[in-house]
Design a protein around this motif. Structure first.
Motif, PDB file in Angstrom:
ATOM      1  N   SER A  41       0.693  -1.220   0.001  1.00  0.00           N
ATOM      2  CA  SER A  41       0.115  -0.097  -0.082  1.00  0.00           C
ATOM      3  C   SER A  41       0.802   1.080   0.068  1.00  0.00           C
ATOM      4  O   SER A  41       0.443   2.284  -0.505  1.00  0.00           O
ATOM      5  N   ILE A  42       1.886   1.376   0.524  1.00  0.00           N
ATOM      6  CA  ILE A  42       2.884   2.406   0.831  1.00  0.00           C
ATOM      7  C   ILE A  42       3.393   2.914  -0.769  1.00  0.00           C
ATOM      8  O   ILE A  42       3.378   3.872  -1.324  1.00  0.00           O
ATOM      9  N   TRP A  43       3.935   1.735  -1.574  1.00  0.00           N
ATOM     10  CA  TRP A  43       4.454   1.936  -2.920  1.00  0.00           C
ATOM     11  C   TRP A  43       3.109   2.392  -3.859  1.00  0.00           C
ATOM     12  O   TRP A  43       3.428   3.173  -4.508  1.00  0.00           O
ATOM     13  N   MET A  44       2.163   1.735  -3.574  1.00  0.00           N
ATOM     14  CA  MET A  44       0.966   2.097  -4.553  1.00  0.00           C
ATOM     15  C   MET A  44       0.551   3.409  -4.155  1.00  0.00           C
ATOM     16  O   MET A  44      -0.227   3.986  -5.073  1.00  0.00           O
ATOM     17  N   ALA A  45       0.421   3.782  -3.045  1.00  0.00           N
ATOM     18  CA  ALA A  45       0.100   5.154  -2.892  1.00  0.00           C
ATOM     19  C   ALA A  45       0.777   6.447  -3.710  1.00  0.00           C
ATOM     20  O   ALA A  45      -0.006   7.414  -3.771  1.00  0.00           O
ATOM     21  N   HIS A  46       1.956   6.039  -3.882  1.00  0.00           N
ATOM     22  CA  HIS A  46       2.727   6.960  -4.755  1.00  0.00           C
ATOM     23  C   HIS A  46       3.153   6.666  -6.231  1.00  0.00           C
ATOM     24  O   HIS A  46       3.417   7.457  -6.990  1.00  0.00           O
ATOM     25  N   ALA A  47       2.864   5.437  -6.462  1.00  0.00           N
ATOM     26  CA  ALA A  47       3.097   4.831  -8.026  1.00  0.00           C
ATOM     27  C   ALA A  47       2.125   5.369  -8.968  1.00  0.00           C
ATOM     28  O   ALA A  47       0.895   5.343  -8.727  1.00  0.00           O
ATOM     29  N   ILE A  48       2.488   5.949  -9.948  1.00  0.00           N
ATOM     30  CA  ILE A  48       1.567   6.291 -11.026  1.00  0.00           C
ATOM     31  C   ILE A  48       1.477   5.066 -12.111  1.00  0.00           C
ATOM     32  O   ILE A  48       0.605   4.694 -12.420  1.00  0.00           O
ATOM     33  N   ALA A  49       2.755   4.362 -12.447  1.00  0.00           N
ATOM     34  CA  ALA A  49       2.530   3.084 -12.884  1.00  0.00           C
ATOM     35  C   ALA A  49       3.647   2.415 -12.376  1.00  0.00           C
ATOM     36  O   ALA A  49       4.721   2.962 -12.268  1.00  0.00           O
ATOM     37  N   ILE A  50       3.633   1.067 -12.956  1.00  0.00           N
ATOM     38  CA  ILE A  50       4.823   0.100 -12.686  1.00  0.00           C
ATOM     39  C   ILE A  50       5.392  -0.469 -13.725  1.00  0.00           C
ATOM     40  O   ILE A  50       4.380  -1.175 -14.497  1.00  0.00           O
ATOM     41  N   PHE A  51       6.621  -0.644 -14.228  1.00  0.00           N
ATOM     42  CA  PHE A  51       7.151  -1.043 -15.377  1.00  0.00           C
ATOM     43  C   PHE A  51       8.292  -1.930 -15.085  1.00  0.00           C
ATOM     44  O   PHE A  51       9.439  -1.779 -14.160  1.00  0.00           O
ATOM     45  N   GLU A  52       8.179  -3.401 -15.495  1.00  0.00           N
ATOM     46  CA  GLU A  52       9.204  -4.161 -15.215  1.00  0.00           C
ATOM     47  C   GLU A  52      10.067  -4.323 -16.067  1.00  0.00           C
ATOM     48  O   GLU A  52       9.937  -3.836 -17.279  1.00  0.00           O
ATOM     49  N   GLU A  53      11.546  -4.433 -15.800  1.00  0.00           N
ATOM     50  CA  GLU A  53      12.553  -4.580 -16.998  1.00  0.00           C
ATOM     51  C   GLU A  53      13.461  -5.676 -16.555  1.00  0.00           C
ATOM     52  O   GLU A  53      13.465  -6.072 -15.719  1.00  0.00           O
TER      53      GLU A  53
END
Length: 53
Positions: A41-53
């Motif tokens: 929940s802490i990361w998702m509160a600030h993430a606009i989008a998540i990209f894997e590389e």
């Protein structure tokens, strides 16, 4: 998984989270970790989008 705290981006800068809240950013993470970040929940509160590389 790295830990994010209220001072993660401001320590030593004299800037506080309240000065720029809400902080939003794109996360670029290693392949296979996306679900872990999405379930935090802490990361998702600030993430606009998540990209894997």
């Amino acid at each position: 998984m790295p830990t994010i705290t209220p001072t993660s981006f401001f320590e030593g800068t004299g800037t506080s989270m309240e000065d720029i809240a809400p902080l939003r950013f794109f996360l670029i993470i290693p392949k296979g970790c996306k679900e872990d970040y999405q379930n935090n929940s802490i990361w998702m509160a600030h993430a606009i989008a998540i990209f894997e590389e």
